[in-house]
Design an enzyme around this catalytic site. Structure first.
Site, PDB file in Angstrom:
ATOM      1  N   GLU A 260       0.823  -1.204   0.000  1.00 13.16           N
ATOM      2  CA  GLU A 260       0.000   0.000   0.000  1.00 13.16           C
ATOM      3  C   GLU A 260       0.864   1.265   0.000  1.00 13.16           C
ATOM      4  O   GLU A 260       0.684   2.176   0.787  1.00 13.16           O
ATOM      5  CB  GLU A 260      -0.975  -0.023   1.180  1.00 13.16           C
ATOM      6  CG  GLU A 260      -1.943  -1.193   1.104  1.00 13.16           C
ATOM      7  CD  GLU A 260      -2.940  -1.242   2.235  1.00 13.16           C
ATOM      8  OE1 GLU A 260      -4.039  -1.782   2.040  1.00 13.16           O
ATOM      9  OE2 GLU A 260      -2.617  -0.749   3.345  1.00 13.16           O
TER      10      GLU A 260
ATOM     11  N   ASP B 149      -8.599  -9.032   4.274  1.00  8.14           N
ATOM     12  CA  ASP B 149      -8.340  -7.926   5.204  1.00  8.14           C
ATOM     13  C   ASP B 149      -9.403  -7.869   6.294  1.00  8.14           C
ATOM     14  O   ASP B 149     -10.222  -6.946   6.324  1.00  8.14           O
ATOM     15  CB  ASP B 149      -8.296  -6.603   4.428  1.00  8.14           C
ATOM     16  CG  ASP B 149      -7.732  -5.455   5.266  1.00  8.14           C
ATOM     17  OD1 ASP B 149      -7.178  -5.718   6.344  1.00  8.14           O
ATOM     18  OD2 ASP B 149      -7.856  -4.300   4.828  1.00  8.14           O
TER      19      ASP B 149
ATOM     20  N   GLU C 283     -12.827  -2.608  12.252  1.00  9.90           N
ATOM     21  CA  GLU C 283     -12.818  -1.854  11.007  1.00  9.90           C
ATOM     22  C   GLU C 283     -13.950  -2.273  10.066  1.00  9.90           C
ATOM     23  O   GLU C 283     -14.665  -1.432   9.526  1.00  9.90           O
ATOM     24  CB  GLU C 283     -11.469  -2.026  10.302  1.00  9.90           C
ATOM     25  CG  GLU C 283     -11.376  -1.298   8.978  1.00  9.90           C
ATOM     26  CD  GLU C 283     -10.027  -1.462   8.309  1.00  9.90           C
ATOM     27  OE1 GLU C 283      -9.873  -0.954   7.191  1.00  9.90           O
ATOM     28  OE2 GLU C 283      -9.122  -2.111   8.895  1.00  9.90           O
TER      29      GLU C 283
END
Length: 687
Positions: free
Chosen positions: A294, A373, A401
């Protein structure tokens, strides 16, 4: 501030039963310490005295020094000592962190409890366990136990930034930083260390894996004295401090013109940096590294691989027994959505499996529990267990998240239990993830489990009081993966809200259903990612469908799901050992809850449950929203039985969840009704 919110599971309360309180007062009122004082032991004794005062309303006296034989045979009270056998050569550190509690009755009738630790840390963990058991109503004769943690590294990763923000933080701002500086008042951080130690955690990285400019300087002479203040604090609780580091630090700090791991000047720079760190923090744990992921810098820039990068850092730390924890979250985050061959799920395995055996003995590869993820449902990463000659550790995410961001109730311990109990078959039957994480499957030099923290500066620590159960549950589970999710929920609820059976029964029921409820009204059958881009809160079915992140569901008028088979898809199923590879390869045997992760199927495909895919989507989303409303109603039954501030706080969160679940329901059902044209068999309202 509501003290019950802030104290969390250390909300120790006076034992109401006078007879039991007096019985324990005679046992715990006198404490004999038969080992040399250390910083950690002093911390343990302070926690013991505070706990006894809170539970029994007495001030325990502490006597140091060895007992005579006569005293040994007849004395009562609590006697604390070390077990020298625990530190024999060749024993793993888990034994040193272990403890034993023994209840004994002397010939003269005196009662004694022996707390025997494998080290001063073992004594500290034993103290917290003893206090937990006494508070739970156990009689003295029921305290006998012998425990050692299953995992060597039991770690928390903070994703805190020096400006005071927290990446994926849902409970306020950082308790560590503000305005580019480490906090001057360490009181709240000390309370956090207490919470960590009380559930057996022994390592923490204190800054975000995405290391920005300010945090890059934490390894410089300018910032290390401040970092050392935090290390001093955590040391008292037996917690090793780690730092997330910027792989390109020598370049970014302007001290080298490259960060090439094979450059002699860069290697020398990191060795000098390590020496500087250890001069300030002699027991520094090591580095956590996110590289070539990333847009973070890494060895790929110089034509090198992950082993080259990790080993360079490991060499710098080797003389100090420091560790390099190298994250395996590496994938192409600039994927063209029209590219159907590239599969993000394959990435970690494809990058790291070919490097097995090339990493130094003080490198650990940190592998996310799933290949994507931290979705509400995804398979276990096939990389876990595939590395037979490399130290590895599993990474979980406590911060919610993708599971409601601590605005929705979602107890994650059952999910983590499924991961740890999953049989990878990497070495044949019996190759469970928990055996890979604890190092026993391959006999690795280092191993463990890490998780991303969910705390901030809100008074409840976690933004939702019931989300504290995830933090507590993580610690207890990595100490002992054999504990059930129900056992952990009971421990937490009782320690937090008191030992009221009515209250704990309701809360345990809510916790145990919450993961299934959240999954029901969000993304179906393992497909994942139907969340709003960037902030990840709320439904957006196509939010990532045409993005660069490699997170697709491929829904069309006829069907949905990602073909990851060897026969016709990306070949991801081949990364698993048999029989898992064949199980996932065949749509007829693939578990329903993962079907759309592995297969693209028609909406009329019949699940093992007997329902069609489309009817499953409708039923679960209507049912999940109804169950979310039921959570709110169940909590309302507890009004007046817990403190008002906590009650109102949770009631507000559950009201938001119930309304948001309806929004999820209507967005998802409407999307798939419009895509498929197939109506709900029960004729419910779909827009």
């Amino acid at each position: 501030m509501s003290l019950s919110m802030y104290k969390a599971w250390l909300n120790v309360q006076l034992i109401e039963d006078k007879e039991r309180r007096e019985a324990y007062a005679s046992l715990l009122g006198q404490v004999s310490v038969e080992c040399k004082p250390t910083l950690v032991l002093q911390t343990a004794l302070k926690e013991l005295q505070q706990g006894i005062q809170a539970l029994l309303g007495i001030a325990a006296s502490v006597k140091e020094g060895s007992a005579s034989r006569a005293e040994e045979e007849n004395a009562g009270g609590l006697r604390i000592r070390l077990c020298p056998e625990a530190n024999t050569q060749g024993e793993r550190s888990q034994r040193e962190d272990g403890f034993e509690l023994q209840y004994m009755q002397a010939a003269n009738g005196n009662e004694a409890i022996y707390l025997i630790g494998g080290s001063d840390k073992g004594i500290m963990y034993g103290v917290f366990h003893l206090l937990r058991m006494v508070a739970s109503g156990k009689r003295a004769a029921e305290l006998n136990t012998k425990e050692s943690p299953a995992n060597e590294l039991r770690m928390i990763n903070q994703w805190d930034n020096a400006d005071g923000t927290i990446e994926r933080g849902y409970a306020g701002r950082s308790i560590f930083y503000g305005n580019g500086r480490i906090a001057s008042d360490l009181g709240r951080i000390r309370d956090y260390a207490r919470l960590l130690a009380s559930i057996g955690l022994n390592a923490i990285s204190i800054n975000n894996v995405n290391v920005h400019e300010l945090e890059t300087r934490f390894i410089t002479e300018e910032q290390l004295p401040e970092v050392a203040r935090l290390a001093d604090l955590f040391r008292a609780y037996g917690i090793a401090l780690f730092l997330s580091v910027n792989f390109a630090a020598p370049l970014q700090l302007g001290e080298r013109n490259t960060a090439d791991p094979l450059d002699a000047g860069v290697q020398s720079w990191w060795k000098d940096t390590a020496a500087r760190i250890y001069s300030h923090i002699p027991d520094f744990g090591g580095f956590v590294v996110k590289a070539d992921s990333e847009h973070r810098p890494g060895p790929f820039t110089y034509g090198r691989d992950h082993a080259d990068g990790a080993n360079m850092l490991a060499e710098a730390l080797a003389d100090y027994s420091g560790l390099v924890i190298w994250r395996c979250f590496v994938y192409d985050c600039m994927q063209d959505w029209r590219d159907r061959k590239t599969d993000r799920a394959r990435a970690a395995y494809d990058h790291f499996k070919p490097l097995d055996g090339r990493f130094r003995s003080n490198v650990l590869l940190q592998i996310k529990n799933g290949p994507m993820d931290f979705q509400v449902r995804e398979p276990v990463s096939p990389l876990i267990g595939a590395l037979k000659e490399t130290n590895q550790m599993v990474e979980f995410q406590i911060t919610q998240e993708y599971t409601g961001q601590q605005r929705h109730l979602c107890y994650l311990v059952p999910q983590w239990k499924q991961v740890l109990d999953f049989d990878s078959y990497a070495q044949g039957e019996g190759s469970q993830v928990k055996r890979i994480a604890d190092g026993s499957l391959y006999g690795t030099a280092h191993s463990g489990i890490a998780a991303v923290s969910n705390i901030g500066d809100e008074e409840s620590w976690t933004g939702h009081i019931l989300a504290q159960a995830n933090f507590y549950g993580y610690g207890r589970l990595v100490w002992n993966p054999e504990l059930t999710a129900e056992q952990i929920a009971l421990e937490w609820a009782a320690a937090t809200f008191g030992y009221n059976p009515t209250v704990t029964t309701v809360i345990i029921g809510m916790l145990m259903k919450s993961w299934a409820i959240y999954e029901a009204y969000t993304a179906p059958l393992g497909v994942g990612w139907m969340v709003a881009p960037n902030h990840h809160y709320g439904p957006d079915v196509d939010g990532y469908e045409y993005s660069r992140w490699g997170t697709y569901h491929f829904a069309d008028r006829d069907g949905i799901g990602v073909d990851r088979t060897q026969a016709s898809g990306t070949g991801y199923t081949s990364q698993y050992s048999e029989p898992n590879a064949s199980l996932y390869e065949n749509a007829a045997t693939c578990p329903d809850e993962l079907l759309l992760f592995f297969h693209h199927v028609p909406y009329t495909h019949i699940l093992q449950s007997g329902k069609t895919v489309i009817q499953h989507i409708y039923d679960t989303h209507f049912g999940g929203a109804d169950e979310a409303e039921r959570l709110r109603e169940q909590w309302a039954e507890l009004e007046g039985q817990i403190d008002e501030a906590s009650f109102v706080h949770v009631a507000e969160r559950l009201a938001e969840q119930a309304e948001h679940a309806k929004h999820w329901r209507d967005v998802i059902n409407t999307y798939f009704f419009r895509k498929s044209g197939i109506p709900d068999a029960d004729g419910r309202v779909i827009y």
